[in-house]
Design a protein around this motif. Structure first.
Motif, mmCIF file in Angstrom:
data_model
loop_
_atom_site.group_PDB
_atom_site.id
_atom_site.type_symbol
_atom_site.label_atom_id
_atom_site.label_comp_id
_atom_site.label_asym_id
_atom_site.label_seq_id
_atom_site.Cartn_x
_atom_site.Cartn_y
_atom_site.Cartn_z
ATOM 1 N N ALA A 79 0.881 -1.165 0.000
ATOM 2 C CA ALA A 79 0.000 0.000 0.000
ATOM 3 C C ALA A 79 0.917 1.213 0.000
ATOM 4 C CB ALA A 79 -0.905 0.006 1.226
ATOM 5 N N ASP A 80 1.083 1.813 -1.173
ATOM 6 C CA ASP A 80 1.923 3.004 -1.291
ATOM 7 C C ASP A 80 1.062 4.227 -1.007
ATOM 8 O OD1 ASP A 80 4.143 1.493 -1.897
ATOM 9 O OD2 ASP A 80 3.787 1.573 -4.047
ATOM 10 N N LEU A 81 1.467 5.006 -0.019
ATOM 11 C CA LEU A 81 0.662 6.116 0.485
ATOM 12 C C LEU A 81 1.291 7.459 0.132
ATOM 13 C CD1 LEU A 81 0.320 4.506 3.992
ATOM 14 C CD2 LEU A 81 -1.470 4.570 2.287
ATOM 15 N N TYR A 82 0.428 8.370 -0.342
ATOM 16 C CA TYR A 82 0.835 9.731 -0.676
ATOM 17 C C TYR A 82 -0.112 10.639 0.091
ATOM 18 C CZ TYR A 82 3.110 7.176 -4.409
ATOM 19 O OH TYR A 82 3.880 6.283 -5.113
ATOM 20 N N LEU A 83 0.426 11.360 1.068
ATOM 21 C CA LEU A 83 -0.399 12.188 1.942
ATOM 22 C C LEU A 83 -0.295 13.653 1.545
ATOM 23 C CD1 LEU A 83 1.005 9.848 4.106
ATOM 24 C CD2 LEU A 83 -0.975 10.746 5.261
ATOM 25 N N TYR A 84 -1.438 14.336 1.581
ATOM 26 C CA TYR A 84 -1.527 15.754 1.277
ATOM 27 C C TYR A 84 -2.246 16.415 2.447
ATOM 28 C CZ TYR A 84 -0.273 14.200 -3.370
ATOM 29 O OH TYR A 84 0.386 13.631 -4.442
ATOM 30 N N PHE A 85 -1.479 17.060 3.311
ATOM 31 C CA PHE A 85 -2.033 17.666 4.512
ATOM 32 C C PHE A 85 -2.524 19.089 4.225
ATOM 33 C CE2 PHE A 85 0.811 14.553 6.799
ATOM 34 C CZ PHE A 85 -0.224 13.805 7.316
ATOM 35 N N PRO A 86 -3.493 19.581 5.018
ATOM 36 C CA PRO A 86 -4.086 20.892 4.756
ATOM 37 C C PRO A 86 -3.268 22.085 5.250
ATOM 38 C CG PRO A 86 -5.155 19.875 6.630
ATOM 39 C CD PRO A 86 -4.192 18.854 6.082
ATOM 40 N N ASP A 87 -2.279 21.817 6.088
ATOM 41 C CA ASP A 87 -1.479 22.915 6.636
ATOM 42 C C ASP A 87 -0.095 22.382 7.009
ATOM 43 O OD1 ASP A 87 -1.783 21.578 9.148
ATOM 44 O OD2 ASP A 87 -3.683 22.614 9.453
ATOM 45 N N LYS A 88 0.731 23.271 7.531
ATOM 46 C CA LYS A 88 2.113 22.905 7.843
ATOM 47 C C LYS A 88 2.303 22.381 9.267
ATOM 48 C CE LYS A 88 4.401 25.956 4.581
ATOM 49 N NZ LYS A 88 5.428 26.992 4.433
ATOM 50 N N ARG A 89 1.204 22.157 9.959
ATOM 51 C CA ARG A 89 1.287 21.636 11.325
ATOM 52 C C ARG A 89 1.990 20.277 11.328
ATOM 53 N NH1 ARG A 89 -4.079 20.067 14.462
ATOM 54 N NH2 ARG A 89 -3.858 18.440 12.925
ATOM 55 N N ARG A 90 2.831 20.073 12.311
ATOM 56 C CA ARG A 90 3.529 18.778 12.424
ATOM 57 C C ARG A 90 2.548 17.676 12.754
ATOM 58 N NH1 ARG A 90 9.393 18.030 14.077
ATOM 59 N NH2 ARG A 90 8.641 16.138 15.023
ATOM 60 N N ARG A 91 2.605 16.614 11.956
ATOM 61 C CA ARG A 91 1.757 15.450 12.190
ATOM 62 C C ARG A 91 2.615 14.206 12.062
ATOM 63 N NH1 ARG A 91 -1.464 18.896 9.183
ATOM 64 N NH2 ARG A 91 -3.608 19.115 9.892
ATOM 65 N N ASP A 92 2.259 13.205 12.799
ATOM 66 C CA ASP A 92 2.911 11.907 12.640
ATOM 67 C C ASP A 92 2.108 11.151 11.592
ATOM 68 O OD1 ASP A 92 4.119 9.461 12.784
ATOM 69 O OD2 ASP A 92 3.962 9.268 14.948
ATOM 70 N N SER A 93 2.619 11.099 10.388
ATOM 71 C CA SER A 93 1.881 10.500 9.274
ATOM 72 C C SER A 93 1.554 9.028 9.510
ATOM 73 C CB SER A 93 2.665 10.661 7.971
ATOM 74 O OG SER A 93 3.964 10.133 8.105
ATOM 75 N N HIS A 94 2.331 8.360 10.325
ATOM 76 C CA HIS A 94 2.079 6.932 10.593
ATOM 77 C C HIS A 94 0.812 6.694 11.411
ATOM 78 C CE1 HIS A 94 6.367 7.053 9.619
ATOM 79 N NE2 HIS A 94 6.145 5.850 9.108
ATOM 80 N N ARG A 118 3.532 1.740 2.872
ATOM 81 C CA ARG A 118 4.780 2.465 2.639
ATOM 82 C C ARG A 118 4.435 3.915 2.326
ATOM 83 N NH1 ARG A 118 7.598 -1.350 -1.863
ATOM 84 N NH2 ARG A 118 5.925 -0.431 -3.097
ATOM 85 N N ILE A 119 4.839 4.818 3.202
ATOM 86 C CA ILE A 119 4.599 6.235 2.949
ATOM 87 C C ILE A 119 5.645 6.703 1.943
ATOM 88 C CG2 ILE A 119 4.566 8.550 3.936
ATOM 89 C CD1 ILE A 119 3.514 7.269 6.513
ATOM 90 N N GLN A 120 5.150 7.122 0.775
ATOM 91 C CA GLN A 120 6.042 7.535 -0.303
ATOM 92 C C GLN A 120 6.311 9.033 -0.284
ATOM 93 O OE1 GLN A 120 7.565 5.349 -2.177
ATOM 94 N NE2 GLN A 120 6.431 3.598 -1.434
ATOM 95 N N GLU A 121 5.273 9.809 0.022
ATOM 96 C CA GLU A 121 5.412 11.268 0.031
ATOM 97 C C GLU A 121 4.461 11.871 1.056
ATOM 98 O OE1 GLU A 121 4.584 13.003 -3.777
ATOM 99 O OE2 GLU A 121 6.056 11.757 -4.791
ATOM 100 N N VAL A 122 4.872 13.012 1.590
ATOM 101 C CA VAL A 122 4.002 13.830 2.425
ATOM 102 C C VAL A 122 4.095 15.242 1.855
ATOM 103 C CG1 VAL A 122 3.551 14.707 4.746
ATOM 104 C CG2 VAL A 122 4.419 12.388 4.445
ATOM 105 N N ASN A 123 2.927 15.789 1.475
ATOM 106 C CA ASN A 123 2.888 17.080 0.791
ATOM 107 C C ASN A 123 1.879 18.007 1.447
ATOM 108 O OD1 ASN A 123 4.634 16.399 -1.587
ATOM 109 N ND2 ASN A 123 3.065 14.830 -1.815
#
Length: 158
Positions: A79-94, A118-123
């Motif tokens: 499971a290749d994961l590409y995350l797109y967060f709404p702001d620059k706040r620090r988050r633990d993507s896991h 597998r987290i591929q990108e965080v944007n």
């Protein structure tokens, strides 16, 4: 020490090794915010229940649209994961992965034990926060023979 694949964990060979499922879902609630505890019992919060029901419905529709075929019980998946967060706040993507995998268990795969996220990108995407996921079965015999699978790089939304 086991050296053969057959002596290792349960691994069924996929019947549909070339299939790929592309999903775009809302970012799941963090496992830290998904539950509360009452008298020692872990209880799921209502927003998490709503997220899981909505996402499960959307995934079922995508499975039909993309003609996803269910695999055997012991087929492993990437499971290749590409995350797109709404702001620059620090988050633990896991922390978002657990709720998503629990949501998809029994729908896309039998047990989330067989998924290798597998987290591929965080944007950053302020207008459209989301999680894009590429699911595909792992064919261990092919992986060993030809090397790493390149399907994740061929995302349909690029």
């Amino acid at each position: 020490m086991a050296t053969k694949l057959d002596d290792d964990l349960n691994r069924d060979e996929p019947r549909h090794p070339k299939q790929v499922l592309f999903l775009t879902v809302d970012i799941p609630p963090s496992k830290n915010h998904a539950f509360f505890y009452k008298r020692g019992a872990k209880i799921m919060k209502k927003p998490t229940k709503v997220y899981m029901a909505k996402t499960k419905k959307e995934v079922c529709e995508e499975m039909k649209e993309q003609k996803w075929k269910k695999e055997r019980d012991h087929v492993w998946y990437f499971a290749d994961l590409y995350l797109y967060f709404p702001d620059k706040r620090r988050r633990d993507s896991h922390n978002s992965i657990e709720i998503l995998m629990d949501t998809l268990q029994g729908t896309l795969f039998r047990d989330d034990y067989y998924v290798l996220p597998r987290i591929q990108e965080v944007n950053l995407d302020r207008e459209n926060p989301r999680m894009e996921v590429v699911f595909y079965p792992i064919n261990y015999k092919e992986e060993k023979k030809y090397g790493k699978d390149k399907r994740s790089k061929k995302r349909k939304w690029n």
